[in-house]
Design a protein around this motif. Structure first.
Motif, PDB file in Angstrom:
ATOM      1  N   LYS A 130       5.880 -15.828  14.041  1.00 13.87           N
ATOM      2  CA  LYS A 130       6.659 -14.374  13.797  1.00 13.87           C
ATOM      3  C   LYS A 130       7.858 -14.304  13.101  1.00 13.87           C
ATOM      4  CE  LYS A 130       8.318 -10.861  16.505  1.00 13.87           C
ATOM      5  NZ  LYS A 130       7.055  -9.955  16.800  1.00 13.87           N
ATOM      6  N   GLN A 131       8.083 -15.903  12.100  1.00 12.92           N
ATOM      7  CA  GLN A 131       9.190 -15.260  11.147  1.00 12.92           C
ATOM      8  C   GLN A 131       8.087 -15.363   9.892  1.00 12.92           C
ATOM      9  OE1 GLN A 131      10.790 -19.320  10.842  1.00 12.92           O
ATOM     10  NE2 GLN A 131      11.464 -19.223  13.066  1.00 12.92           N
ATOM     11  N   LEU A 132       6.882 -14.842  10.264  1.00  9.50           N
ATOM     12  CA  LEU A 132       6.541 -14.979   8.623  1.00  9.50           C
ATOM     13  C   LEU A 132       5.890 -13.238   9.073  1.00  9.50           C
ATOM     14  CD1 LEU A 132       4.118 -18.276   8.443  1.00  9.50           C
ATOM     15  CD2 LEU A 132       6.006 -17.684   7.010  1.00  9.50           C
ATOM     16  N   GLU A 133       6.272 -12.468  10.233  1.00  5.78           N
ATOM     17  CA  GLU A 133       5.913 -11.485  10.496  1.00  5.78           C
ATOM     18  C   GLU A 133       6.218 -10.385   9.380  1.00  5.78           C
ATOM     19  OE1 GLU A 133       5.438  -8.000  14.291  1.00  5.78           O
ATOM     20  OE2 GLU A 133       6.514 -10.417  14.178  1.00  5.78           O
ATOM     21  N   PRO A 134       7.426 -10.410   8.677  1.00  5.53           N
ATOM     22  CA  PRO A 134       7.605  -9.835   7.828  1.00  5.53           C
ATOM     23  C   PRO A 134       7.129  -9.671   6.246  1.00  5.53           C
ATOM     24  CG  PRO A 134       9.675 -10.391   8.842  1.00  5.53           C
ATOM     25  CD  PRO A 134       8.821 -11.538   8.960  1.00  5.53           C
ATOM     26  N   ARG A 135       6.685 -10.758   5.947  1.00 11.60           N
ATOM     27  CA  ARG A 135       6.137 -11.139   5.023  1.00 11.60           C
ATOM     28  C   ARG A 135       4.763 -10.917   4.920  1.00 11.60           C
ATOM     29  NH1 ARG A 135       6.481 -10.666  -0.163  1.00 11.60           N
ATOM     30  NH2 ARG A 135       5.459 -11.954  -1.403  1.00 11.60           N
ATOM     31  N   ILE A 136       3.423 -11.247   5.594  1.00 10.76           N
ATOM     32  CA  ILE A 136       2.264 -10.767   6.391  1.00 10.76           C
ATOM     33  C   ILE A 136       2.500  -9.359   6.241  1.00 10.76           C
ATOM     34  CG2 ILE A 136       0.497 -10.404   8.045  1.00 10.76           C
ATOM     35  CD1 ILE A 136       1.592 -13.091   9.641  1.00 10.76           C
ATOM     36  N   ALA A 137       3.679  -8.599   6.203  1.00 11.22           N
ATOM     37  CA  ALA A 137       3.350  -7.087   6.451  1.00 11.22           C
ATOM     38  C   ALA A 137       3.833  -6.659   5.201  1.00 11.22           C
ATOM     39  CB  ALA A 137       4.948  -6.995   7.081  1.00 11.22           C
ATOM     40  N   GLU A 138       4.400  -6.999   4.197  1.00 11.98           N
ATOM     41  CA  GLU A 138       4.614  -7.141   2.391  1.00 11.98           C
ATOM     42  C   GLU A 138       3.357  -7.265   2.195  1.00 11.98           C
ATOM     43  OE1 GLU A 138       7.662  -8.625   0.419  1.00 11.98           O
ATOM     44  OE2 GLU A 138       9.223  -9.097   2.683  1.00 11.98           O
ATOM     45  N   HIS A 139       2.534  -8.168   2.426  1.00 17.07           N
ATOM     46  CA  HIS A 139       1.272  -8.378   1.979  1.00 17.07           C
ATOM     47  C   HIS A 139      -0.014  -7.201   2.029  1.00 17.07           C
ATOM     48  CE1 HIS A 139       2.646 -12.109  -0.613  1.00 17.07           C
ATOM     49  NE2 HIS A 139       2.215 -12.957   1.004  1.00 17.07           N
ATOM     50  N   VAL A 140       0.726  -7.162   3.425  1.00 11.19           N
ATOM     51  CA  VAL A 140      -0.323  -5.906   3.541  1.00 11.19           C
ATOM     52  C   VAL A 140      -0.298  -4.289   3.481  1.00 11.19           C
ATOM     53  CG1 VAL A 140      -0.875  -4.612   5.994  1.00 11.19           C
ATOM     54  CG2 VAL A 140      -1.057  -6.447   6.226  1.00 11.19           C
ATOM     55  N   ASN A 141       0.651  -3.788   3.068  1.00 13.18           N
ATOM     56  CA  ASN A 141       1.441  -2.704   3.154  1.00 13.18           C
ATOM     57  C   ASN A 141       0.883  -2.986   1.128  1.00 13.18           C
ATOM     58  OD1 ASN A 141       2.756  -1.657   4.906  1.00 13.18           O
ATOM     59  ND2 ASN A 141       4.529  -2.352   5.420  1.00 13.18           N
ATOM     60  N   GLU A 142       1.595  -3.787   0.283  1.00  9.47           N
ATOM     61  CA  GLU A 142       0.467  -4.042  -0.468  1.00  9.47           C
ATOM     62  C   GLU A 142       0.018  -3.586  -0.953  1.00  9.47           C
ATOM     63  OE1 GLU A 142       2.214  -7.681  -2.246  1.00  9.47           O
ATOM     64  OE2 GLU A 142       4.139  -7.269  -2.200  1.00  9.47           O
ATOM     65  N   ARG A 143      -1.232  -3.853  -0.279  1.00  7.30           N
ATOM     66  CA  ARG A 143      -2.504  -3.814  -0.062  1.00  7.30           C
ATOM     67  C   ARG A 143      -3.255  -2.503  -0.038  1.00  7.30           C
ATOM     68  NH1 ARG A 143      -3.751  -5.908  -5.467  1.00  7.30           N
ATOM     69  NH2 ARG A 143      -6.159  -5.055  -3.717  1.00  7.30           N
ATOM     70  N   LEU A 144      -2.445  -2.109   0.827  1.00  7.05           N
ATOM     71  CA  LEU A 144      -2.758  -0.445   1.323  1.00  7.05           C
ATOM     72  C   LEU A 144      -2.486   0.912   0.871  1.00  7.05           C
ATOM     73  CD1 LEU A 144      -1.789  -0.939   4.974  1.00  7.05           C
ATOM     74  CD2 LEU A 144      -3.718  -0.752   4.718  1.00  7.05           C
ATOM     75  N   ASP A 145      -1.047  -0.084  -0.332  1.00 12.22           N
ATOM     76  CA  ASP A 145      -0.831   0.888  -1.284  1.00 12.22           C
ATOM     77  C   ASP A 145      -1.895   1.624  -2.490  1.00 12.22           C
ATOM     78  OD1 ASP A 145       1.580   1.169  -0.114  1.00 12.22           O
ATOM     79  OD2 ASP A 145       3.075   0.059  -0.850  1.00 12.22           O
ATOM     80  N   ALA A 146      -1.836  -0.240  -2.491  1.00 12.64           N
ATOM     81  CA  ALA A 146      -3.246  -0.314  -3.976  1.00 12.64           C
ATOM     82  C   ALA A 146      -4.368   0.222  -3.935  1.00 12.64           C
ATOM     83  CB  ALA A 146      -3.557  -1.921  -4.128  1.00 12.64           C
ATOM     84  N   LEU A 147      -5.266   0.425  -2.254  1.00 11.80           N
ATOM     85  CA  LEU A 147      -6.141   1.030  -1.706  1.00 11.80           C
ATOM     86  C   LEU A 147      -6.185   2.618  -1.485  1.00 11.80           C
ATOM     87  CD1 LEU A 147      -9.263   0.367   0.009  1.00 11.80           C
ATOM     88  CD2 LEU A 147      -7.573   0.985   1.799  1.00 11.80           C
ATOM     89  N   ALA A 148      -4.343   2.552  -1.791  1.00 12.33           N
ATOM     90  CA  ALA A 148      -4.536   4.424  -1.433  1.00 12.33           C
ATOM     91  C   ALA A 148      -4.232   4.986  -2.936  1.00 12.33           C
ATOM     92  CB  ALA A 148      -3.053   4.873  -0.488  1.00 12.33           C
ATOM     93  N   ALA A 149      -4.290   4.370  -3.796  1.00 14.06           N
ATOM     94  CA  ALA A 149      -3.934   4.653  -4.736  1.00 14.06           C
ATOM     95  C   ALA A 149      -5.422   4.578  -5.917  1.00 14.06           C
ATOM     96  CB  ALA A 149      -2.457   3.795  -6.221  1.00 14.06           C
TER      97      ALA A 149
END
Length: 413
Positions: A130-149
């Motif tokens: 649960k403590q890692l959740e924010p960091r996992i979300a960061e990695h996911v959002n980074e990859r989603l941004d790259a996918l969108a771009a």
């Protein structure tokens, strides 16, 4: 009544290996399902010439075997595990004992297994994940941004499914993600079913050399990561630390990556389920469990070796025989699950065996669950109109590894 262990050996009706050809990308092989409907435990030949073992296909017996300490996980290293597949001849001589791979506690029984696994249990608790959740979300959002771009269509495997868990396990362990080329090919070789024994051994040696260098560096200059913590443990040898790290590194991204890609394809091909998760995000936790059950990426089964002669479920089994627990059929067992052939994210997947059962139940399952919940939720929210860029029948499948999946997943939006 017990059944003689070698009954019907000469009749030719005992299957050789597991027929893994699939008629549908999301369903277990039809031939294995047919075997399951005929008998929940049957004889199986592990060699063309007739070395006999057992195949277990039901949920009930799968749980019993995996929980029974008379069935041993000590089979030897990855190059020595018998892969009961027709056409795969990369077998070694299984008579006699084999040395264990240092630190590879998945191959061990208690007390060796207990000593090593206990070093990691505190790291993979629900609270720590649960403590890692924010960091996992960061990695996911980074990859989603790259996918969108990036360009369309895009390969979701390369752009999203592989990087998300790989970046997270590298960060958790303290393995530089920029050096992933030093472990990705060897990790695949270990799980490739038609790789030769020599090839698997070479891959394992390469991984030990790579992680060994990191262990030495962490001992000299510790950082805030799991590898440094293990390297500082006086109870562990350098080889044990390396073996434990390899197990976490390889299993910690390869399996989740395949689930993310295959799970996305399954949702896109069952659009009502994709839409349900989009409209009711509170279903995501249960939806992930259902995807784990429905898809079951464990391709070749979980193998155990019998420690002693004893009677099991009316069968007389002998010491040193192999038993393959076929998790795919266990997770589609109508005796345990309601309409198991359907993907239903509102259903009850409780008790699925994708993470195993007993003392060898997957140590990193909470991390995998967290990654999948966040990744699927982010993907659906950011790309609600995501769709396959090619017909489903043209998506290339990974069928030659221990874990099933898709090699590429062309998508557009």
């Amino acid at each position: 009544m017990s059944t003689p262990a070698d009954a019907a050996v000469s009749t030719g009706d005992i299957p050789y290996g597991i027929p893994l050809e699939r008629d549908h990308p999301f369903d277990p092989p039809a031939a294995v399902m047919a075997l399951h409907r005929g008998s929940e435990m049957r004889r199986m030949r592990y060699y063309p010439e007739g070395r006999l073992g057992w195949l277990v296909t039901s949920h009930r017996l799968a749980r019993k075997v995996l929980a029974d300490t008379r069935f041993s996980s000590t089979l030897g290293g990855p190059a020595q595990v018998p892969i009961p597949m027709p056409g795969v001849e990369a077998y070694l001589d299984f008579e006699g004992d084999f040395p264990l791979t240092p630190g590879m506690f998945i191959e061990m029984d208690p007390p060796d297994h207990t000593r090593l696994r206990r070093k990691l249990t505190g790291v993979f608790t629900v609270k720590r994940m649960k403590q890692l959740e924010p960091r996992i979300a960061e990695h996911v959002n980074e990859r989603l941004d790259a996918l969108a771009a990036g360009p369309r269509p895009a390969d979701l495997v390369r752009e999203f499914a592989v990087p998300v868990p790989a970046m997270m396990i590298c960060e958790l362990l303290g393995v530089p993600y920029g050096q992933r080329e030093r472990f990705e090919a060897d990790a695949r070789a270990i799980f490739t079913t038609d790789e030769t024994g020599e090839g698997k051994q070479r891959a394992m040696l390469n991984l030990f050399a790579f992680i060994g260098e990191l262990v030495a560096a962490k001992r000299a200059d510790p950082t805030d990561d799991l590898l440094s913590d293990l390297a500082a443990d006086a109870d562990l040898t350098d080889e044990e630390v390396a073996g434990m790290a390899i197990l976490l590194l390889v299993a910690g991204h390869e399996t989740t990556a395949k689930m993310l890609a295959l799970g996305t394809m399954a949702l896109l091909e069952n659009r009502d389920q994709w839409d349900l998760l989009r409209e009711r995000p509170e279903l995501m936790a249960g939806g992930v469990e259902e995807l784990l059950r429905y898809l079951t990426i464990i391709h070749t089964g979980l193998i155990r070796q019998v420690k002693e002669d004893f009677e099991f479920e009316g069968h007389q089994i002998k010491a040193r025989e192999y038993v393959t627990v076929y998790v795919q059929t266990a997770n589609r067992d109508e005796a345990h699950f309601i309409e198991p052939e359907k993907l239903d994210v509102t259903g009850d997947a409780k008790g699925h065996l994708t993470f195993g059962h007993g003392v060898h139940q997957c140590l990193g399952q909470q991390l995998a669950r967290m990654e999948m919940r966040i990744a699927f939720a982010g993907l659906i929210e950011r790309f609600p109109g995501l769709r396959l860029a090619v017909p489903a029948a043209e998506v290339p499948l990974v069928t030659g590894q221990s874990f099933y999946g898709v090699a590429e997943l062309p998508v557009t939006w």
